[in-house]
Design a protein around this motif. Structure first.
Motif, mmCIF file in Angstrom:
data_model
loop_
_atom_site.group_PDB
_atom_site.id
_atom_site.type_symbol
_atom_site.label_atom_id
_atom_site.label_comp_id
_atom_site.label_asym_id
_atom_site.label_seq_id
_atom_site.Cartn_x
_atom_site.Cartn_y
_atom_site.Cartn_z
ATOM 1 N N PRO A 1 51.920 47.372 31.593
ATOM 2 C CA PRO A 1 50.661 48.074 31.888
ATOM 3 C C PRO A 1 49.562 47.131 32.344
ATOM 4 C CG PRO A 1 51.018 47.944 29.522
ATOM 5 C CD PRO A 1 52.257 47.407 30.173
ATOM 6 N N VAL A 2 48.755 47.621 33.264
ATOM 7 C CA VAL A 2 47.630 46.868 33.818
ATOM 8 C C VAL A 2 46.376 47.704 33.636
ATOM 9 C CG1 VAL A 2 46.674 45.821 35.901
ATOM 10 C CG2 VAL A 2 49.133 45.790 35.531
ATOM 11 N N SER A 3 45.318 47.081 33.144
ATOM 12 C CA SER A 3 44.052 47.797 32.929
ATOM 13 C C SER A 3 43.041 47.398 33.996
ATOM 14 C CB SER A 3 43.476 47.468 31.553
ATOM 15 O OG SER A 3 44.380 47.794 30.539
ATOM 16 N N LEU A 4 42.490 48.391 34.656
ATOM 17 C CA LEU A 4 41.438 48.150 35.639
ATOM 18 C C LEU A 4 40.112 47.973 34.905
ATOM 19 C CD1 LEU A 4 40.462 48.089 38.601
ATOM 20 C CD2 LEU A 4 40.165 50.558 38.435
ATOM 21 N N ILE A 5 39.451 46.852 35.136
ATOM 22 C CA ILE A 5 38.160 46.583 34.506
ATOM 23 C C ILE A 5 37.030 46.996 35.439
ATOM 24 C CG2 ILE A 5 36.638 44.787 33.598
ATOM 25 C CD1 ILE A 5 39.189 43.264 32.810
ATOM 26 N N GLN A 6 37.111 46.529 36.680
ATOM 27 C CA GLN A 6 36.047 46.802 37.644
ATOM 28 C C GLN A 6 36.592 46.617 39.047
ATOM 29 O OE1 GLN A 6 32.514 44.475 36.960
ATOM 30 N NE2 GLN A 6 31.876 44.623 39.077
ATOM 31 N N ALA A 7 36.101 47.418 39.976
ATOM 32 C CA ALA A 7 36.475 47.283 41.378
ATOM 33 C C ALA A 7 35.224 47.406 42.235
ATOM 34 C CB ALA A 7 37.496 48.340 41.770
ATOM 35 N N ASP A 8 35.065 46.473 43.147
ATOM 36 C CA ASP A 8 33.930 46.488 44.077
ATOM 37 C C ASP A 8 34.466 46.484 45.497
ATOM 38 O OD1 ASP A 8 31.908 46.282 42.077
ATOM 39 O OD2 ASP A 8 32.329 44.139 41.913
ATOM 40 N N VAL A 9 33.998 47.430 46.285
ATOM 41 C CA VAL A 9 34.387 47.515 47.682
ATOM 42 C C VAL A 9 33.202 47.084 48.528
ATOM 43 C CG1 VAL A 9 35.190 49.025 49.530
ATOM 44 C CG2 VAL A 9 35.990 49.387 47.193
ATOM 45 N N VAL A 10 33.445 46.109 49.411
ATOM 46 C CA VAL A 10 32.400 45.601 50.298
ATOM 47 C C VAL A 10 32.797 45.949 51.721
ATOM 48 C CG1 VAL A 10 31.179 43.544 51.090
ATOM 49 C CG2 VAL A 10 31.955 43.683 48.717
ATOM 50 N N GLY A 11 31.923 46.660 52.411
ATOM 51 C CA GLY A 11 32.204 47.041 53.796
ATOM 52 C C GLY A 11 31.922 45.892 54.748
ATOM 53 N N PRO A 12 32.656 45.803 55.850
ATOM 54 C CA PRO A 12 32.443 44.710 56.801
ATOM 55 C C PRO A 12 31.103 44.779 57.515
ATOM 56 C CG PRO A 12 34.021 46.275 57.666
ATOM 57 C CD PRO A 12 33.720 46.698 56.262
ATOM 58 N N GLN A 13 30.478 45.960 57.555
ATOM 59 C CA GLN A 13 29.196 46.073 58.246
ATOM 60 C C GLN A 13 28.098 45.294 57.512
ATOM 61 O OE1 GLN A 13 30.765 48.591 56.788
ATOM 62 N NE2 GLN A 13 29.363 49.533 55.360
ATOM 63 N N VAL A 14 28.224 45.148 56.193
ATOM 64 C CA VAL A 14 27.244 44.368 55.427
ATOM 65 C C VAL A 14 27.281 42.915 55.888
ATOM 66 C CG1 VAL A 14 26.613 43.547 53.128
ATOM 67 C CG2 VAL A 14 27.374 45.906 53.443
ATOM 68 N N GLY A 15 28.480 42.373 56.014
ATOM 69 C CA GLY A 15 28.635 40.991 56.469
ATOM 70 C C GLY A 15 28.171 40.801 57.899
ATOM 71 N N GLN A 16 28.385 41.792 58.740
ATOM 72 C CA GLN A 16 27.947 41.695 60.133
ATOM 73 C C GLN A 16 26.433 41.581 60.210
ATOM 74 O OE1 GLN A 16 29.936 41.336 62.728
ATOM 75 N NE2 GLN A 16 28.210 41.171 64.119
ATOM 76 N N ASP B 1 38.870 43.452 39.337
ATOM 77 C CA ASP B 1 39.024 42.752 38.070
ATOM 78 C C ASP B 1 39.957 43.585 37.205
ATOM 79 O OD1 ASP B 1 37.214 40.745 38.802
ATOM 80 O OD2 ASP B 1 35.515 41.915 38.096
ATOM 81 N N PHE B 2 41.010 42.957 36.696
ATOM 82 C CA PHE B 2 41.967 43.692 35.879
ATOM 83 C C PHE B 2 42.447 42.831 34.718
ATOM 84 C CE2 PHE B 2 44.365 41.548 39.141
ATOM 85 C CZ PHE B 2 45.521 41.097 38.508
ATOM 86 N N ALA B 3 43.037 43.494 33.734
ATOM 87 C CA ALA B 3 43.491 42.801 32.534
ATOM 88 C C ALA B 3 44.989 42.989 32.347
ATOM 89 C CB ALA B 3 42.746 43.329 31.314
ATOM 90 N N LEU B 4 45.628 41.904 31.992
ATOM 91 C CA LEU B 4 47.034 41.883 31.603
ATOM 92 C C LEU B 4 47.112 41.106 30.292
ATOM 93 C CD1 LEU B 4 48.708 41.019 35.010
ATOM 94 C CD2 LEU B 4 49.106 43.067 33.684
ATOM 95 N N PRO B 5 46.856 41.744 29.162
ATOM 96 C CA PRO B 5 46.783 41.016 27.898
ATOM 97 C C PRO B 5 48.077 40.311 27.513
ATOM 98 C CG PRO B 5 46.008 43.280 27.643
ATOM 99 C CD PRO B 5 46.569 43.153 29.006
ATOM 100 N N SER B 6 49.218 40.846 27.918
ATOM 101 C CA SER B 6 50.486 40.246 27.520
ATOM 102 C C SER B 6 50.926 39.114 28.443
ATOM 103 C CB SER B 6 51.574 41.321 27.462
ATOM 104 O OG SER B 6 51.698 41.927 28.728
ATOM 105 N N LEU B 7 50.173 38.863 29.493
ATOM 106 C CA LEU B 7 50.534 37.819 30.441
ATOM 107 C C LEU B 7 49.614 36.624 30.243
ATOM 108 C CD1 LEU B 7 52.442 37.238 32.855
ATOM 109 C CD2 LEU B 7 50.597 37.992 34.326
#
Length: 145
Positions: A105-120, A43-49
C-alpha cells in the motif's frame, strides 16, 4: 600595484567569464525545473519501505526516465516529480501504479500540479529584469559608467 593595470586585468577576466557563461548556456542549454516546464509533484508514504533500492527500479519500470524521486526528511516518505509531458497527470493513478509495482500500500500525502503556462510567464518576465537594471543604472548614474 597600478590601478589602471588592475582595472584592465579585471575587465579581461570579466569578459572571459561572460564568454564562458554564454558558451555553456549555448552548449548545454538551460535545465528548467518543474516551475518553468509544468508537471506534478507527489508526496507519498511507504512506511514499510526503508530504502530506495526497490523503489527506483519499480518507478523506472512504470514511468521510465520521466520520474525524479527524492527522499523526504521523514522516514518512509518520498517525493515524485513527473513532467507535464508525461501521460501521468492524475495523482491517484500514479499511486495505484506504484502500489501495483511494489505490491504494497502507498499513501498519498500531497499532490501539486503546476501548469506550464506559469513557467512561461515567469520566463518571459525574467527577461525584463536585466533591462530594468540597465535602465535603472543609466537613470541613476548617467554616462559615468
Amino acid at each position: 600595484m597600478n590601478l589602471t593595470q588592475a582595472r584592465y586585468t579585471s575587465f579581461a577576466l570579466s569578459a572571459l567569464l561572460m564568454t564562458m557563461s554564454i558558451w555553456a548556456i549555448t552548449y548545454y542549454g538551460l535545465n528548467l525545473g518543474i516551475d518553468f516546464t509544468g508537471g506534478i509533484v507527489i508526496d507519498f508514504a511507504l512506511p514499510s519501505l526503508a530504502g530506495s533500492d526497490t523503489l527506483i527500479p519499480a518507478l523506472h519500470s512504470q514511468f521510465g526516465d520521466l520520474a525524479t524521486l527524492k527522499a523526504s526528511t521523514t522516514q518512509g516518505q518520498w517525493q515524485l516529480v513527473l513532467p507535464h509531458s508525461s501521460q501521468w497527470q492524475d495523482p491517484q493513478q500514479v499511486m495505484v501504479q506504484i502500489s501495483t509495482a511494489l505490491s504494497m500500500p502507498v499513501s498519498l500525502i500531497q499532490a501539486d500540479v503546476v501548469g506550464p503556462q506559469v513557467g512561461q510567464v515567469m520566463f518571459e518576465q525574467g527577461g525584463f529584469s536585466p533591462t530594468g537594471c540597465l535602465v535603472g543604472d543609466h537613470a541613476l548614474f548617467g554616462d559615468s559608467l
